[in-house]
Design an enzyme around this catalytic site. Structure first.
Site, PDB file in Angstrom:
ATOM      1  N   ASP A 256      23.488 -57.544  37.730  1.00 57.49           N
ATOM      2  CA  ASP A 256      23.514 -56.450  38.808  1.00 57.49           C
ATOM      3  C   ASP A 256      24.623 -55.624  38.869  1.00 57.49           C
ATOM      4  O   ASP A 256      24.912 -54.276  39.546  1.00 57.49           O
ATOM      5  CB  ASP A 256      24.870 -57.688  39.507  1.00 57.49           C
ATOM      6  CG  ASP A 256      25.524 -56.806  40.899  1.00 57.49           C
ATOM      7  OD1 ASP A 256      24.193 -55.989  42.158  1.00 57.49           O
ATOM      8  OD2 ASP A 256      26.468 -57.271  42.165  1.00 57.49           O
ATOM      9  N   HIS A 261      25.517 -50.388  35.939  1.00 56.52           N
ATOM     10  CA  HIS A 261      26.660 -49.409  35.343  1.00 56.52           C
ATOM     11  C   HIS A 261      26.950 -49.372  34.431  1.00 56.52           C
ATOM     12  O   HIS A 261      26.690 -48.431  33.769  1.00 56.52           O
ATOM     13  CB  HIS A 261      27.414 -50.539  36.584  1.00 56.52           C
ATOM     14  CG  HIS A 261      27.289 -50.386  38.068  1.00 56.52           C
ATOM     15  ND1 HIS A 261      26.587 -49.178  38.704  1.00 56.52           N
ATOM     16  CD2 HIS A 261      27.667 -50.648  39.080  1.00 56.52           C
ATOM     17  CE1 HIS A 261      26.500 -49.213  40.091  1.00 56.52           C
ATOM     18  NE2 HIS A 261      27.225 -50.592  40.245  1.00 56.52           N
ATOM     19  N   LYS A 361      33.492 -61.048  38.423  1.00 56.76           N
ATOM     20  CA  LYS A 361      34.313 -60.812  39.347  1.00 56.76           C
ATOM     21  C   LYS A 361      34.882 -62.195  39.613  1.00 56.76           C
ATOM     22  O   LYS A 361      34.969 -62.780  38.851  1.00 56.76           O
ATOM     23  CB  LYS A 361      32.863 -61.864  40.921  1.00 56.76           C
ATOM     24  CG  LYS A 361      32.028 -60.730  41.204  1.00 56.76           C
ATOM     25  CD  LYS A 361      30.848 -61.119  41.997  1.00 56.76           C
ATOM     26  CE  LYS A 361      30.052 -60.262  42.268  1.00 56.76           C
ATOM     27  NZ  LYS A 361      30.512 -58.964  43.064  1.00 56.76           N
TER      28      LYS A 361
END
Length: 514
Positions: A256, A261, A361
């Site tokens: 993800d 990124h 996270k």
């Protein structure tokens, strides 16, 4: 006659040719939070062409008027420009339309084709077309194939308007699926029509990294293994998986965040000077970096990669549940919400310089940063004056939420004693330029309208990034017969102790405090 809000004395900075932006998945969160506010902000700045149309396509049944009300509400809530500019909105909304279209229904694409032709006919012109795939990745291939079948991608070669397709991440789930998706897209259109978007590349500090390196003669000569001790790239999020749990549990933080990124940031730090600031020149150098990153062996994966997931804890004083307690997360899930890894780049510039990456996270705060840690001075001249506590100089690029650049250096504080103390030299976008930086999607949408793919990802970049992560995914999938552990970390902390040990064992230092 009222001044056209889409025209600007600096029109050459904006898009000049008529354009229709068609958003698939127009009822989704991305459209309402990011895309439509970005287009509206470009309109406020006078950077959209005078002949601009927005056509929203999704499965639900809306009239033009009803969907315009939805768009207005989204702009009022999410635009960085407040309050709503009534004149700009009136013009913007009058060029906004809605077409019901199930993504796998040819009849919907025929309705879309006729509506686009009608808009051009009423305006007496032929617009370029940008199709934005803001849908679930499951529909990317289907939409591309349906667009081709409907004749909406034929473009100039068939005497029609130029067509481009913007594709959101994730582009594939692994190397094999990325290659297959590339094959399908290139069977439907040319590579130059495909704009694979990564919104991190639209952020001002990310773009400024190239300017910083190649427009300042004092930095590029030391941008190599002779002066760099190590490099850290951190993408920290305080949020959990939220409503994305169903998707995230089949993906994980490596797919993800890191595959797109983080590896894009790595490329911009490590690339060689391009021959020109042009799309293929820049992207050629990024591909070279990805090819130069040493692939981990199966044994190295366990030693150089740490994965973990958050457990119950607190964020900003509020209690939060652990990952396995989130709705739509499988109770036996092995999905990681945190990853730390060490990479090496095998070329002349970066020989021996470790690149450390961490992304997670439910960490203490939201921050993305690149930090360059220089080698320590070879001789401590000021022993006993605080020098033994000093750490190496650090050059850091804050990507979000506050964009800027900081250099940590040593200095003598005021007073009669000769002492050494670390101080920061700060550059902040807001303070230095006095204007708010545009949202990343504003820059990237504008670049696509201008036909500039420099900040978009090419097909070979995508495949090299997946190839780089393939050994990790293979080991995590059980290729060795045993699966590496998924460590736990308390929500609101900076990750598992195994990640600290990874950094300490290679550098003798801790991760940079953010």
């Amino acid at each position: 006659m009222n001044k056209n809000p889409f025209q600007s004395p600096n029109q050459q900075l904006g898009a000049s040719r008529p354009v229709q932006v068609i958003i698939f998945g127009a009822t989704g969160d991305l459209t309402h939070r990011k895309l439509v506010p970005a287009l509206y902000n470009l309109a406020v700045d006078g950077l959209l062409p005078a002949n601009f149309s927005l056509v929203s396509a999704a499965r639900r049944d809306y009239t033009d008027e009803a969907f315009r009300a939805e768009l207005k509400s989204s702009i009022e809530k999410f635009s960085r420009r407040k309050p709503l500019n009534a004149q700009v909105w009136q013009e913007f909304s009058s060029h906004s339309f809605y077409v019901p279209c199930a993504f796998d229904d040819p009849a919907g694409y025929e309705r879309l084709r006729l509506r686009l032709a009608e808009i051009d006919k009423n305006a007496g012109l032929q617009s370029e077309r940008i199709f934005y795939l803001a849908t679930s990745p499951d529909y990317f291939a289907t939409i591309a194939q349906q667009l081709k079948q409907a004749g909406l991608l034929e473009g100039e070669s068939a005497g029609g308007p130029r067509a481009r397709v913007i594709v959101e991440k994730p582009f594939g789930h692994d190397l094999a699926s990325a290659r297959e998706l590339n094959r399908i897209f290139l069977d439907c259109m040319r590579e130059e029509q495909v704009y694979r978007i990564d919104h991190y590349l639209g952020k001002e500090t990310v773009q400024n990294l190239l300017v910083f390196r190649f427009a300042n003669g004092i930095f590029e000569p030391i941008w190599n293994h002779k002066y760099f001790g190590h490099v850290e790239i951190t993408v920290s999020e305080s949020i959990g998986v939220g409503s994305r749990a169903g998707y995230f549990d089949t993906s994980g933080i490596l797919r993800d965040i890191v595959q797109n990124h983080v590896l894009q940031l790595l490329c911009l730090v490590a690339l060689e000077p391009p021959v020109a600031f042009e799309a293929d020149a820049v992207r050629d150098e990024k591909v070279k970096v990805l090819r130069s990153v040493r692939r981990l062996t199966e044994n190295e994966v366990s030693a150089r990669v740490v994965r973990a997931r958050y457990q119950s804890g607190s964020i900003a004083g509020e209690p939060v549940t652990g990952y396995l307690g989130e709705k739509d997360v499988h109770k036996d899930s092995m999905t990681e919400t945190y990853v730390a890894l060490e990479l090496a780049i095998d070329n002349w510039r970066w020989a021996g310089v470790p690149f450390f990456i961490r992304a997670g996270k439910r960490l203490p705060k939201r921050v993305t940063e690149i930090s360059v840690h220089f080698r320590n001075v070879p001789h401590l001249l000021f022993r006993g004056e605080g020098a033994d506590q000093l750490k190496p100089n650090v050059l850091s690029f804050q990507i979000q939420p506050d964009e800027g650049i900081t250099l940590k250096m040593s200095s003598k504080p005021p007073g009669p004693r000769v002492r050494v103390q670390s101080v920061n030299m700060d550059f902040s976008y807001g303070a230095s330029f006095g204007v708010e930086a545009p949202e990343a999607y504003e820059r990237l949408l504008l670049d696509c309208m201008r036909g500039d793919p420099t900040l978009f990802t090419r097909n070979d970049e995508i495949e090299e990034a997946w190839d780089l992560l393939a050994p990790i995914l293979s080991v995590w999938g059980g290729s060795q017969g045993r699966v590496p552990p998924v460590y736990g970390y308390e929500a609101g902390t900076w990750g598992p102790t195994a990640a600290d040990e990874l950094m300490q064992s290679r550098t003798g230092l801790s991760w940079r405090r953010l």
